[in-house]
Scaffold this active site. Structure first.
Site, PDB file in Angstrom:
ATOM      1  NE  ARG A 247     -11.678  35.268 -44.500  1.00  0.00           N
ATOM      2  CZ  ARG A 247     -10.871  36.331 -44.369  1.00  0.00           C
ATOM      3  NH1 ARG A 247      -9.793  36.443 -45.126  1.00  0.00           N
ATOM      4  NH2 ARG A 247     -11.132  37.274 -43.489  1.00  0.00           N
TER       5      ARG A 247
ATOM      6  CG  HIS B 137       0.298  31.530 -42.206  1.00  0.00           C
ATOM      7  ND1 HIS B 137      -0.852  30.791 -42.039  1.00  0.00           N
ATOM      8  CD2 HIS B 137      -0.106  32.814 -42.367  1.00  0.00           C
ATOM      9  CE1 HIS B 137      -1.898  31.587 -42.077  1.00  0.00           C
ATOM     10  NE2 HIS B 137      -1.481  32.820 -42.290  1.00  0.00           N
TER      11      HIS B 137
HETATM   12  P1  AMP Z   1      -3.131  35.974 -42.866  1.00  0.00           P
HETATM   13  O1  AMP Z   1      -2.907  35.142 -41.648  1.00  0.00           O
HETATM   14  O2  AMP Z   1      -4.116  35.388 -43.813  1.00  0.00           O
HETATM   15  O3  AMP Z   1      -3.350  37.435 -42.556  1.00  0.00           O
HETATM   16  O4  AMP Z   1      -1.760  35.938 -43.659  1.00  0.00           O
HETATM   17  C1  AMP Z   1      -0.551  36.288 -43.051  1.00  0.00           C
HETATM   18  C2  AMP Z   1       0.515  36.397 -44.110  1.00  0.00           C
HETATM   19  O5  AMP Z   1       0.636  35.149 -44.796  1.00  0.00           O
HETATM   20  C3  AMP Z   1       0.192  37.447 -45.182  1.00  0.00           C
HETATM   21  O6  AMP Z   1       1.378  38.136 -45.538  1.00  0.00           O
HETATM   22  C4  AMP Z   1      -0.322  36.604 -46.326  1.00  0.00           C
HETATM   23  O7  AMP Z   1      -0.131  37.193 -47.586  1.00  0.00           O
HETATM   24  C5  AMP Z   1       0.529  35.361 -46.184  1.00  0.00           C
HETATM   25  N1  AMP Z   1      -0.122  34.215 -46.838  1.00  0.00           N
HETATM   26  C6  AMP Z   1      -1.372  33.756 -46.621  1.00  0.00           C
HETATM   27  N2  AMP Z   1      -1.640  32.716 -47.450  1.00  0.00           N
HETATM   28  C7  AMP Z   1      -0.525  32.533 -48.206  1.00  0.00           C
HETATM   29  C8  AMP Z   1      -0.159  31.629 -49.244  1.00  0.00           C
HETATM   30  N3  AMP Z   1      -1.008  30.698 -49.692  1.00  0.00           N
HETATM   31  N4  AMP Z   1       1.068  31.738 -49.795  1.00  0.00           N
HETATM   32  C9  AMP Z   1       1.936  32.687 -49.367  1.00  0.00           C
HETATM   33  N5  AMP Z   1       1.655  33.564 -48.385  1.00  0.00           N
HETATM   34  C10 AMP Z   1       0.444  33.495 -47.804  1.00  0.00           C
END
Ligand code: AMP
Length: 316
Positions: free
Chosen positions: A222, A72
């Site tokens: 997760r 993030h």
């Molecule tokens: P989430 O909180 O999991 O919905 O993710 C929010 C944003 O962060 C989304 O655009 C995801 O693709 C991005 N994201 C989550 N994990 C990663 C990671 N390891 N590397 C790059 N972007 C990420």
């Protein structure tokens, strides 16, 4: 005139006493780079966005579900480069979770997230409640016809309908000129790009490469569900991508052969169950049988009770 007042947030309950946000005077200009603001009310966010736009500011949005990690933060650092006001949303969106999925147990810690966001220069955190985002009588959804039929859309029916809907709502509330998404959720990124094109959103979408732990595991909220043994097994996702990349470099072109090799590798790790291992076109997500051009390898694997995803675009 500026006066602090306690934020009106209920979740987590104790947070109310820990933070204040600064109320802007209606004529006051917005001080970028100052104290981070938490906005939980949809109308307040829209008013704030209108003020910023009138003042000629460019708003950048990074949508998240919170419990922030390095992935993030990479999106936020990228976002910082593309506008004046960096806004992140923190919203665990109920409409993108299936009945038996982890909506209730999804990790949440707003105080920790606020500190992390502030450390990378975020100006506004927009954290609405589910009740406000989907008020009584809510019935409007955004559906893509084809892209959700592949990959994660098969085992998570309705997931991308929830994603496309909430991202549309966030675009209308935060009014960004630029929005940042991670390549970690590759199908989501392709879907958002398609939706922005189809619905003529005047918003530039920027994708950021996947951030990984030192051993290659993609960072994810997760990952906190994993025991030490499961954390070890979880490496099979990254190892599968590496194995396929090596085989392609040595001349393998047949996708089924690569899927077999990756599946064997994954099954050799305890407590793993494959949802899918797939090779597909990076834009249409259609199945690819021969790797004779850049091809998306995507996989989803259950490690214990946790479903993890990863991907890479592999070039012959
Ligand atoms: P989430 O909180 O999991 O919905 O993710 C929010 C944003 O962060 C989304 O655009 C995801 O693709 C991005 N994201 C989550 N994990 C990663 C990671 N390891 N590397 C790059 N972007 C990420």
């Amino acid at each position: 005139m500026r006066g602090g007042f306690p934020i009106d947030i209920c979740q987590p309950g104790h947070y109310k006493t820990l933070l204040t946000i600064e109320r802007e005077s209606s004529s006051g200009s917005f001080a970028v780079g100052g104290t981070i603001k938490l906005i939980t009310n949809i109308e307040s966010m829209q008013e704030e966005a209108n003020r910023l736009l009138e003042a000629g500011k460019t708003i950048v949005l990074v949508p998240t579900m919170g419990f922030l990690h390095e992935g993030h933060l990479a999106l936020m650092r990228e976002g910082r480069k593309h506008g004046d006001v960096l806004t992140i949303s923190i919203f665990v969106n109920p409409t993108q979770f299936g009945q038996n999925e982890d909506f209730n147990t999804y990790p949440r810690d707003l105080k920790r997230d606020m500190n992390l966001a502030e450390s990378v220069g975020v100006d506004i955190v927009f954290a609405p409640t589910a009740e406000a985002m989907y008020e009584k009588g809510y019935q409007t959804y955004v559906n893509l016809e084809v892209l959700p039929r592949y990959l994660c859309g098969i085992s998570r029916p309705g997931h991308f309908r929830g994603v496309a809907t909430v991202v549309t709502k966030l675009f209308n509330i935060v009014k960004p000129r630029v929005a940042i998404f991670g390549e970690k959720d590759y199908q989501q990124l392709v879907i958002i790009r398609r939706m922005v094109k189809d619905l003529n959103f005047d918003i530039r979408i920027i994708g950021v490469p996947t951030v990984r732990e030192a051993d290659g595991l993609a960072t994810s909220s997760r990952n906190t569900y994993l025991s030490q043994e499961e954390r070890d097994s979880a490496l099979c996702l990254y190892q599968s991508l590496q194995l396929a990349a090596e085989k392609i470099a040595r001349g393998t072109r047949n996708a089924d052969e690569l899927i077999d090799a990756a599946s064997r590798l994954i099954r050799s790790h305890p407590d793993t169950r494959i949802d899918y291992v797939a090779f597909c076109d990076p834009e249409t997500l259609e199945n690819v049988e021969r790797i004779d051009r850049p091809t998306l390898m995507a996989l989803a694997v259950w490690v214990g009770k946790t479903r993890l995803i990863d991907n890479a675009v592999l070039k012959p």
